[in-house]
Design a protein around this motif. Structure first.
Motif, PDB file in Angstrom:
ATOM      1  N   HIS A  64      -3.839   3.876   8.449  1.00  0.00           N
ATOM      2  CA  HIS A  64      -4.755   4.831   7.809  1.00  0.00           C
ATOM      3  C   HIS A  64      -3.689   6.220   7.952  1.00  0.00           C
ATOM      4  O   HIS A  64      -4.199   6.309   8.974  1.00  0.00           O
ATOM      5  CB  HIS A  64      -6.324   4.527   8.280  1.00  0.00           C
ATOM      6  CG  HIS A  64      -7.036   3.659   7.421  1.00  0.00           C
ATOM      7  ND1 HIS A  64      -7.910   3.247   6.657  1.00  0.00           N
ATOM      8  CD2 HIS A  64      -7.891   2.403   8.365  1.00  0.00           C
ATOM      9  CE1 HIS A  64      -8.202   2.142   6.901  1.00  0.00           C
ATOM     10  NE2 HIS A  64      -7.878   1.737   7.936  1.00  0.00           N
ATOM     11  N   MET A  65      -4.092   6.716   7.130  1.00  0.00           N
ATOM     12  CA  MET A  65      -2.293   7.877   7.103  1.00  0.00           C
ATOM     13  C   MET A  65      -3.296   8.995   6.356  1.00  0.00           C
ATOM     14  O   MET A  65      -3.162   9.107   5.429  1.00  0.00           O
ATOM     15  CB  MET A  65      -1.320   7.934   6.655  1.00  0.00           C
ATOM     16  CG  MET A  65      -0.579   5.706   7.440  1.00  0.00           C
ATOM     17  SD  MET A  65       1.353   6.306   6.361  1.00  0.00           S
ATOM     18  CE  MET A  65       1.035   5.690   4.923  1.00  0.00           C
ATOM     19  N   ASN A  66      -3.230   9.533   7.309  1.00  0.00           N
ATOM     20  CA  ASN A  66      -3.847  11.380   6.698  1.00  0.00           C
ATOM     21  C   ASN A  66      -2.272  12.397   6.874  1.00  0.00           C
ATOM     22  O   ASN A  66      -1.808  12.256   7.380  1.00  0.00           O
ATOM     23  CB  ASN A  66      -5.626  11.593   7.369  1.00  0.00           C
ATOM     24  CG  ASN A  66      -6.386  10.348   7.204  1.00  0.00           C
ATOM     25  OD1 ASN A  66      -6.665  10.024   5.231  1.00  0.00           O
ATOM     26  ND2 ASN A  66      -7.142  10.144   7.770  1.00  0.00           N
ATOM     27  N   SER A  67      -3.698  13.445   5.944  1.00  0.00           N
ATOM     28  CA  SER A  67      -2.386  14.857   6.795  1.00  0.00           C
ATOM     29  C   SER A  67      -0.729  14.203   6.636  1.00  0.00           C
ATOM     30  O   SER A  67      -0.419  14.798   7.124  1.00  0.00           O
ATOM     31  CB  SER A  67      -3.036  15.116   7.418  1.00  0.00           C
ATOM     32  OG  SER A  67      -4.288  16.353   7.643  1.00  0.00           O
ATOM     33  N   LEU A  68      -0.379  13.703   5.859  1.00  0.00           N
ATOM     34  CA  LEU A  68       0.565  12.788   5.763  1.00  0.00           C
ATOM     35  C   LEU A  68       2.212  14.318   5.349  1.00  0.00           C
ATOM     36  O   LEU A  68       2.087  15.557   4.141  1.00  0.00           O
ATOM     37  CB  LEU A  68       1.349  12.171   4.117  1.00  0.00           C
ATOM     38  CG  LEU A  68       0.603  10.667   4.746  1.00  0.00           C
ATOM     39  CD1 LEU A  68       0.071  10.037   3.555  1.00  0.00           C
ATOM     40  CD2 LEU A  68       1.951   9.621   5.479  1.00  0.00           C
ATOM     41  N   LEU A 115      -2.176   1.974   4.276  1.00  0.00           N
ATOM     42  CA  LEU A 115      -1.280   0.231   4.300  1.00  0.00           C
ATOM     43  C   LEU A 115      -1.933  -0.940   4.860  1.00  0.00           C
ATOM     44  O   LEU A 115      -2.778  -0.482   5.938  1.00  0.00           O
ATOM     45  CB  LEU A 115      -0.010   0.887   5.571  1.00  0.00           C
ATOM     46  CG  LEU A 115       0.123   2.237   5.153  1.00  0.00           C
ATOM     47  CD1 LEU A 115       1.675   1.802   5.793  1.00  0.00           C
ATOM     48  CD2 LEU A 115       1.344   2.048   3.948  1.00  0.00           C
ATOM     49  N   SER A 116      -1.325  -1.591   4.461  1.00  0.00           N
ATOM     50  CA  SER A 116      -1.776  -3.592   4.918  1.00  0.00           C
ATOM     51  C   SER A 116      -0.809  -4.348   5.338  1.00  0.00           C
ATOM     52  O   SER A 116      -0.118  -4.127   4.240  1.00  0.00           O
ATOM     53  CB  SER A 116      -3.030  -3.781   3.543  1.00  0.00           C
ATOM     54  OG  SER A 116      -4.208  -3.190   3.896  1.00  0.00           O
ATOM     55  N   GLY A 169       0.597  -1.148   0.134  1.00  0.00           N
ATOM     56  CA  GLY A 169       0.219  -0.542   0.152  1.00  0.00           C
ATOM     57  C   GLY A 169       0.572   1.327  -0.134  1.00  0.00           C
ATOM     58  O   GLY A 169      -0.335   2.017  -0.398  1.00  0.00           O
ATOM     59  N   GLY A 170       1.477   1.634  -0.174  1.00  0.00           N
ATOM     60  CA  GLY A 170       2.696   2.722   0.024  1.00  0.00           C
ATOM     61  C   GLY A 170       3.051   3.048  -1.274  1.00  0.00           C
ATOM     62  O   GLY A 170       2.697   2.484  -2.138  1.00  0.00           O
ATOM     63  N   GLY A 171       3.356   3.908  -1.022  1.00  0.00           N
ATOM     64  CA  GLY A 171       3.730   4.790  -2.471  1.00  0.00           C
ATOM     65  C   GLY A 171       4.285   6.383  -1.986  1.00  0.00           C
ATOM     66  O   GLY A 171       5.044   7.008  -0.811  1.00  0.00           O
TER      67      GLY A 171
END
Length: 114
Positions: A81-85, A20-21, A8-10
């Motif tokens: 779950h990643m927000n506001s990276l 990400l999983s 799930g990265g990028g």
């Protein structure tokens, strides 16, 4: 054989989101406290978040309010779950038990850059 497979990265712009999983096999996943860790270039691996088998969560101060860890015991999978990276979130992300006692997977690269 224990196996942890992260995905799930990028590459994402600042302010963006990713999910990400981590699929686990060879363990009784549902009874384990599971965590997400990350390692940035030139730095030690650090704990980002963990989730107990009952669903209680805990986060590093640097990601609190932006990241959410969750799990699906039926799928032997833990998510991040990643927000506001932010650029400082750039790292290779790994999952493992908390504390980390399983063989590490290959990780998934997250790069936050404009």
């Amino acid at each position: 054989q224990v196996q942890l497979v992260e995905s799930g990265g990028g590459l994402v712009q600042p302010g963006g989101s990713l999910r990400l999983s981590c699929a686990a096999s060879g363990i009784i996943f549902s009874i384990y406290v599971m965590g997400w860790y990350r390692q940035a270039p030139g730095k030690q691996r650090e704990l980002v978040a963990f989730i107990t088998n009952g669903g209680t969560t805990n986060y590093a101060d640097s990601v609190k309010g932006r990241f959410t860890i969750s799990r699906d015991n039926a799928k032997n999978t833990v998510y991040l779950h990643m927000n506001s990276l932010k650029p400082e979130d750039t790292a290779v992300y790994y999952c493992n038990r908390f504390p980390a006692t399983l063989p590490w997977g290959q990780g998934t690269q997250v790069t936050v850059s404009s």
